[in-house]
Scaffold this active site. Structure first.
Site, PDB file in Angstrom:
ATOM      1  N   PRO A  12       0.814  -1.220   0.000  1.00 34.07           N
ATOM      2  CA  PRO A  12       0.000   0.000   0.000  1.00 34.07           C
ATOM      3  C   PRO A  12       0.847   1.269   0.000  1.00 34.07           C
ATOM      4  CG  PRO A  12      -0.916  -1.588   1.532  1.00 34.07           C
ATOM      5  CD  PRO A  12       0.403  -2.155   1.072  1.00 34.07           C
ATOM      6  N   CYS A  13       0.383   2.259  -0.752  1.00 31.77           N
ATOM      7  CA  CYS A  13       1.163   3.490  -0.927  1.00 31.77           C
ATOM      8  C   CYS A  13       0.683   4.643  -0.042  1.00 31.77           C
ATOM      9  CB  CYS A  13       1.118   3.926  -2.391  1.00 31.77           C
ATOM     10  SG  CYS A  13      -0.529   4.469  -2.934  1.00 31.77           S
TER      11      CYS A  13
END
Length: 410
Positions: A140-141
């Site tokens: 996840p960013c």
């Protein structure tokens, strides 16, 4: 039939809708080398989309459920209760409360994709059991994203979803059999002044685990796409394996050389653009994407790129939500629909195609959207969270080349 003595078995973590799977299909057309043998993603609807695209979910659903004795509602509930799913990709959800039809699709998708679901619970033994040679991890960013306006917490803070990268460390450090390759993808901000020290720490951890890692940034516009999408990619290779590059600079040049062969001319960009976008005013999908006539939307459209006025055919980055700034752009769409502006957002189909998926891929998930199993919001999120297929294909090409060199030397 592959000329390789051995197929590269892949564990696709944070798998989403399977951009990695889509990319290897392209490589495998010339010589079958890559095979997805397991996935891991807790987003329930992304799991369903993944299986619909890659595993013929619609036609295989009943058969796979029957094979695993998942006929009665209580049996399906018991099966799904073993996993932690999310309906918004942010927090755990009570899947047990969903209707039976949804749960059937979800259970079948888990089985068809050999989905381990929650990365926090993924058993390192799977690396030996499935003879994993390559792990992809597009974690996840949100903890790195510029869109969080200074609130991003990086990869070391446990409150950050981006800290899930350390689950890859847990898996690798506890595995009896380590894969030959690791492929990472994330936002460009990972290499910013703020977060680069954390990334360097990650590289040292990989080094201690026996890997040499090569990092580069790829812009989608340079890889055969019309989308401006800059992302960081890293390829980790076991130290004893020969590679035709020896540091980040030579790796960047190697990947750039692959990209040059794919970069589109203006004429080809126009053709790509026309293939992605359908400006038909009567198209149902287009009408469903019309923008509400509200003060906030009226203000929003004044600052957005008008896609069908484009002369260079270059598209902004596809995001997880279209009704916010920045977004990929909006499209003029004159209409007489009450309380709608004469503009629309891009459709979920167009978002998918901009990420490198085909009409056929989207048609595979369309029945599930029409049934309400998938939502418009989830489709936009899936596209925005995906890896650009054209870009990651370059990294798989590098792995393919390494394998060919090794085979020749042997």
């Amino acid at each position: 039939m592959s000329k390789f003595e051995k197929t590269i078995n892949i564990l696709e973590t944070f798998s989403g809708i399977g951009a990695q799977h889509k990319a290897i299909k392209k490589i495998n057309k010339k010589e079958k080398i890559f095979k997805i043998v397991a996935t891991a993603d807790w987003d329930a609807r992304a799991n369903i989309s993944y299986s619909a695209i890659h595993n013929d979910l619609e036609n295989k659903r009943e058969k796979i459920l029957e094979k695993n004795s998942l006929i009665k509602s209580k049996d399906i509930d018991e099966f799904l209760s073993k996993y932690t799913f999310s309906l918004n990709s942010k927090v755990p959800s009570k899947i047990i409360n969903k209707d039976l039809e949804f749960k059937k699709y979800l259970a079948a998708s888990v089985l068809l994709s050999n989905n381990q679901v929650d990365i926090n619970k993924l058993d390192p033994k799977i690396l030996a059991e499935e003879k994993i040679d390559l792990i992809t991890y597009s974690f996840p960013c949100q903890g790195l994203s510029v869109a969080n306006m200074g609130r991003a917490k990086g990869i070391n803070n446990k409150e950050s979803t981006s800290s899930l990268i350390w689950q890859i460390y847990r898996i690798l450090s506890n595995a009896q059999r380590k894969p030959k390759y690791l492929i990472m993808e994330n936002v460009k901000n990972l290499l910013s002044k703020k977060f680069k020290p954390e990334y360097k720490k990650w590289l040292l951890v990989l080094q201690k685990l026996g890997y040499k890692t090569f990092t580069t940034t790829i812009n989608g516009i340079d890889t055969g796409s019309i989308q401006k999408r800059e992302r960081v990619f890293a390829l980790s290779v076991k130290k004893e394996i020969y590679t035709p590059f020896y540091n980040d600079e030579t790796f960047r040049k190697y990947i750039d050389d692959i990209s040059k062969k794919k970069k589109l001319t203006n004429k080809k960009m126009k053709k790509y653009f026309e293939n992605v976008f359908n400006f038909d005013l009567n198209n149902k999908e287009n009408i469903e994407a019309l923008i509400n006539d509200t003060p906030s939307r009226q203000k929003m459209i004044k600052n957005q790129k008008i896609i069908n006025q484009s002369t260079n055919f270059i598209i902004n980055t596809v995001t997880t939500k279209q009704d916010r700034i920045p977004c990929v752009g909006i499209i003029e769409h004159p209409n007489s629909v009450k309380n709608k502006l004469n503009y629309r957002f891009i459709t979920p189909r167009e978002a998918y195609k901009l990420m490198g998926f085909s009409d056929k891929d989207f048609d595979n998930i369309l029945p599930l959207y029409q049934k309400g199993i998938l939502t418009k919001e989830s489709l936009y999120r899936q596209a925005g969270n995906s890896i650009l297929v054209d870009a990651i294909e370059n990294i798989f090409q590098a792995v393919y080349d390494i394998e060919k060199i090794g085979e020749k030397n042997e």
